[in-house]
Design a protein around this motif. Structure first.
Motif, short mmCIF file in Angstrom:
data_model
loop_
_atom_site.label_atom_id
_atom_site.label_comp_id
_atom_site.label_asym_id
_atom_site.label_seq_id
_atom_site.Cartn_x
_atom_site.Cartn_y
_atom_site.Cartn_z
N LYS A 16 24.54 -14.19 24.89
CA LYS A 16 24.24 -15.68 25.19
C LYS A 16 23.02 -16.13 23.24
O LYS A 16 22.95 -17.05 23.13
N ALA A 17 22.32 -15.27 23.70
CA ALA A 17 21.76 -15.16 21.89
C ALA A 17 22.31 -15.95 20.74
O ALA A 17 22.39 -16.72 20.20
N ASN A 18 23.67 -15.14 20.76
CA ASN A 18 24.06 -15.79 19.64
C ASN A 18 24.96 -16.90 20.28
O ASN A 18 24.55 -16.97 18.91
N SER A 19 24.89 -17.27 21.23
CA SER A 19 25.78 -18.95 21.32
C SER A 19 24.43 -19.91 20.73
O SER A 19 24.98 -21.02 21.05
N ILE A 20 23.30 -19.64 20.35
CA ILE A 20 22.33 -20.67 20.82
C ILE A 20 22.25 -21.08 18.76
O ILE A 20 21.58 -19.71 18.98
N ASP A 21 22.52 -22.37 18.63
CA ASP A 21 21.69 -22.20 16.96
C ASP A 21 21.20 -23.32 16.31
O ASP A 21 21.26 -23.75 16.03
N ASP A 22 20.39 -24.10 18.13
CA ASP A 22 19.86 -24.64 17.05
C ASP A 22 18.02 -24.45 17.60
O ASP A 22 16.94 -24.91 17.11
N ARG A 23 17.55 -23.45 17.74
CA ARG A 23 16.50 -22.73 17.54
C ARG A 23 16.47 -21.58 17.71
O ARG A 23 17.11 -21.15 18.61
N SER A 24 15.57 -20.63 17.81
CA SER A 24 15.26 -19.65 17.15
C SER A 24 15.22 -18.87 19.48
O SER A 24 14.91 -19.40 19.78
N VAL A 25 15.74 -17.73 18.99
CA VAL A 25 15.63 -16.33 20.18
C VAL A 25 14.91 -15.78 19.78
O VAL A 25 15.57 -15.20 18.96
N VAL A 26 14.45 -15.58 20.58
CA VAL A 26 13.59 -14.01 21.23
C VAL A 26 14.26 -13.16 22.32
O VAL A 26 13.53 -13.57 23.41
N VAL A 27 14.43 -11.77 22.03
CA VAL A 27 14.86 -10.87 23.05
C VAL A 27 14.43 -9.61 23.05
O VAL A 27 14.31 -9.51 22.36
N GLU A 28 13.74 -9.73 24.14
CA GLU A 28 12.76 -8.18 24.05
C GLU A 28 13.42 -7.49 24.95
O GLU A 28 14.34 -7.77 25.86
N PHE A 29 14.30 -6.14 24.42
CA PHE A 29 14.84 -5.20 25.46
C PHE A 29 13.09 -4.15 25.94
O PHE A 29 12.55 -3.67 24.84
N ARG A 30 13.74 -4.47 26.54
CA ARG A 30 12.36 -2.99 27.08
C ARG A 30 13.74 -2.18 27.33
O ARG A 30 13.92 -1.16 28.40
N VAL A 31 12.95 -1.03 26.08
CA VAL A 31 13.60 0.07 25.56
C VAL A 31 12.36 1.78 26.05
O VAL A 31 11.30 1.51 26.39
N ASP A 32 13.25 2.31 26.31
CA ASP A 32 13.22 4.02 26.15
C ASP A 32 11.89 4.76 25.54
O ASP A 32 12.11 4.46 24.12
N ALA A 33 10.85 4.94 25.87
CA ALA A 33 9.25 5.25 24.81
C ALA A 33 9.94 6.73 24.51
O ALA A 33 9.00 7.13 23.01
#
Lengths: 584, 183
Positions: free
Chosen positions: A536-553
């Motif tokens: 989805k992020a790669n398909s958007i090119d008219d604005r910035s995208v922030v993907v938050e990955f909740r990862v193993d601490a």
């Protein structure tokens, strides 16, 4: 034919003549006069939300284009906010020109409003700086600044311009190349290597039984990636690429061993350690590479090619020092080697060495335990997915910490100038503004910023700049709710006594924050969500995208050579420790 | 400031003769570089040269704060530095100026005057209870003079730090490491 214009007009005209297409900046009292002629200039100005952002954007721009990044801000607090990017650019040899406003010459030294000793404060974090005291000096100073920033070992140059110097009228004169060189009698970088040293290096390379090419950021600065590849293939010798040199040699090349150093892979570390000749090209034996210096590559002879003579012998005494531009010197070395080969000389058989290196690669691939269903998301998995989903030619920027090391480890850099990070200074918060600068420099490319949750909170406001200025970038936050690298050190070296490293699992809400800045926000909590989110992020090119990955601490970066340890004692991932004896 | 005398063939210090562009801030650039890289400056003297565009900074560095190579190379990188020569103390002439005010009652004044004359120094000012003298010469000679004056009670003392030029004999070894156009 002279023409009276103001110092400010001269400044903007000089920047145009230096082919500046973009200035990253933020106006204020003392620099105001320069912002007026800017309205009539074709130069694009990008209005940042914090001056530090302007500096890192200029760096990101310079990283990917090779052209100097330009930042312009006002006096006092704006200048002090610029200190971090200047130091960052100085440590990583990034060409950059920074223009700061200053209080009028008559007020200098009176503790005037927004006055600070900018030239004094930035002296040790710039390659050169100047306080311009007369409008007539503006064109020459600008030419000098660009010349100094981009030649020799590149670096940041700051011009401090008092308000009255901008307002006063001057006789326009654009200095010739000769005038610029004559005005700098003490600045003569050596670019051509010493012919005798080059011959000696060629002979040493043919005689080596266990050679390694140790490629540093200087390869990229010198546009020497093609020359490096030609040399590596000519002598069939494995290449390690330091953190600053990722992409200088393609990761998919069979001779590429990847990154050495504190979080390098076991093969790159060990190959350097066991080599009998380190062909050092634009690298500086940083402490993150050598580990304990006394035990670093003990049997290796050293060829050290560097444009900065002060790097030679600073850490490790070279057997063959060559001062010069990496591209020119490598080309000369190739020629010298071919001459020797044509003259009937033979290169030592290094097949045994190469099979030993291959053995290490087989035994010690980068490793992390795979995601088990229901378990927390592995940050390395996210990076692998980001890498595999990235469009061709994607530029990757990173902040500083665990996510930076995983980025460097797991990404495949097959093209130069696709990796932007803060190596020497280790500036948290670098990635978002640097990615914006990179996107401005290469609007044709996808730019991903990989960031930590700690880093992101330092400079995230520049996403507002990105939205307003229509500079669409993509940000992947590996959110482990910790200052992860510090946490790792506390776990490993401070008996799991976690002191002030826990951020917050719930605050801030990164998705809402992203949306409030005009970006698309996506949250990812499980492995199944990773791929769709990236698509989805790669398909958007008219604005910035922030993907938050909740990862193993709890995930740690391996391998690791703890500070002060010998590279011989590299800590492998615990699951690989059983095979340790293969590293001999 | 050390006042130890030393054998001629065992230098305890390095002398760097640094030719710089005569511009504002250049001394600050040079001295802050020494501080930043952790080197101690033993003494430093700066003045214009025969060329008004250039100044010469004479820097004396302790041998112990070696290796000198790194600081010399870092100095080269300063854009305002035109040329650096390392002067071998055995093959250069060094001079320094000392001024001292000595507390001495009128009846003993003769002894200080005599001492000053022996060293070929000068009487600069005479007061009721004190006398100001000056002496220029080799740093060793100044060390000796200073030590003898101490016996009388030095009220104030100022030394300039060394300045140096290479000796003019055939063996004068000027280790010029960086040549600018101006040289």
């Amino acid at each position: 034919m002279t023409q009276k214009i103001t110092g400010a007009q001269a400044l903007i005209r000089a920047l145009e003549l230096e082919n500046v297409d973009t200035i990253f900046g933020l106006p204020g009292g003392c620099i105001l006069p320069a912002y007026d002629p800017l309205l009539d200039s074709p130069i694009r100005h990008i209005l940042v939300r914090h001056e530090q952002g302007a500096g890192h954007m200029a760096e990101g721009y310079a990283h990917v284009t090779g052209r100097p990044g330009v930042a312009m801000v006002t006096s006092g607090p704006a200048a002090t906010n610029m200190v971090t990017p200047l130091c960052d650019a100085y440590m990583d040899s990034i060409p950059m020109v920074c223009i700061t406003g200053q209080v009028p010459t008559s007020a200098i030294g009176t503790d005037a409003f927004q006055e600070c000793d900018t030239v004094g404060i930035t002296r040790s974090v710039t390659k050169h700086n100047e306080l311009i005291m007369s409008a007539d000096d503006v064109p020459l100073m600008v030419r000098q600044a660009f010349h100094i920033a981009t030649t020799g070992r590149p670096g940041p140059v700051l011009l401090d311009v008092p308000k009255d110097v901008l307002q006063n009228s001057m006789n326009w004169h654009w200095p010739s190349d000769e005038e610029v060189l004559d005005s700098l009698p003490g600045y003569k970088p050596v670019t051509k290597g010493h012919p005798r040293m080059i011959k000696e290096a060629a002979r040493m390379i043919l005689d080596a039984k266990q050679p390694i090419l140790y490629a540093g950021g200087g390869i990229l600065k010198a546009r020497a990636a093609d020359a490096l590849r030609e040399l590596a293939e000519l002598i069939d010798t494995p290449v390690v690429t330091t953190l600053m040199a990722r992409g200088a040699f393609p990761d998919d090349h069979p001779l590429c061993l990847g990154m050495p150093g504190m979080h390098g892979n076991a093969t790159a570390i060990t190959a350097m350690q066991k080599s009998d000749l380190l062909i050092t090209l634009g690298a500086r034996f940083d402490d993150r590479i050598t580990g304990k210096v006394a035990t670093f590559a003990p049997d290796a002879k050293i060829i050290h090619v560097d444009i900065d003579p002060a790097e030679q012998g600073k850490v490790r005494r070279p057997d063959v020092p060559i001062v010069g531009d990496c591209r020119l010197v490598i080309e000369e070395i190739i020629k010298a080697i071919k001459d020797l080969l044509n003259g009937g000389e033979k290169q030592q058989d290094i097949s045994q060495w190469k099979s030993r290196v291959s053995g290490w690669r087989e035994q010690f691939p980068l490793y992390y335990p795979a995601n088990e269903p229901g378990e927390a998301l592995k940050p390395q998995y996210c990076l692998e997915q980001l890498r595999d989903g990235a469009p061709e030619g994607t530029i990757l920027c990173s902040g500083v910490g665990q996510h930076q090391m995983w980025s460097s480890q797991y990404w495949k850099f097959n093209e130069p100038y696709t990796w932007v990070n803060s190596g020497g200074l280790g500036t948290m918060g670098f990635s978002v503004p640097a990615a914006i600068g990179a996107k401005v420099g290469r609007p044709d490319r996808t730019v991903w910023a990989v960031d930590g949750d700690g880093c992101f909170q330092m400079t995230a406001q520049e996403l507002v700049t990105a939205s307003v200025e229509r500079i669409p970038i993509k940000v992947a936050i590996l959110n482990n709710s910790y200052l992860g690298m510090v946490r790792q050190w506390q776990e490993m070296f401070y008996e799991e006594r976690y002191s002030e490293v826990y951020l917050s699992p719930e605050l801030p809400d990164f998705v809402k924050w992203a949306e409030s800045m005009g970006c698309i926000g996506i949250r990812v909590e499980s492995p199944e969500e990773v791929q769709p989110a990236i698509e989805k992020a790669n398909s958007i090119d008219d604005r910035s995208v922030v993907v938050e990955f909740r990862v193993d601490a709890g995930e740690k970066v391996f391998p690791m050579v703890p500070a002060g340890f010998s590279n011989d004692d590299v800590l492998l991932h615990p699951d690989q420790n059983g095979r340790r004896e293969f590293l001999r | 400031m050390s006042s130890t005398t030393h054998a001629l063939n065992q230098p305890t210090h390095h002398i760097l003769s640094v030719l710089v562009q005569n511009r504002p801030g250049v001394l600050a650039r040079v001295s802050s570089l020494f501080a930043r890289r952790g080197y101690n400056i033993f003494s430093l003297a700066v003045a214009p040269t025969e060329d008004p565009m250039l100044s010469r900074i004479t820097i004396v560095v302790d041998v112990e704060s070696s290796p000198l190579e790194q600081i010399v190379k870092q100095l080269f990188k300063l854009v305002d530095v035109v040329k650096i020569s390392e002067l071998d103390p055995r093959r250069s002439v060094e001079r320094e100026l000392l001024m001292a005010t000595v507390r001495v009652p009128a009846e003993d004044r003769g002894q200080v005057v005599e001492l000053t004359n022996i060293f070929e120094g000068k009487i600069l000012a005479v007061g009721v209870e004190a006398i100001t003298v000056s002496l220029d010469g080799s740093p060793d000679k100044l060390d000796d003079f200073e030590e003898l004056l101490r016996g009388y009670g030095i009220v104030e003392l100022q030394r300039t730090g060394r300045v140096a030029l290479p000796k003019l004999d055939k063996e004068a070894r000027l280790k010029a490491v960086k040549h600018g156009k101006a040289s």
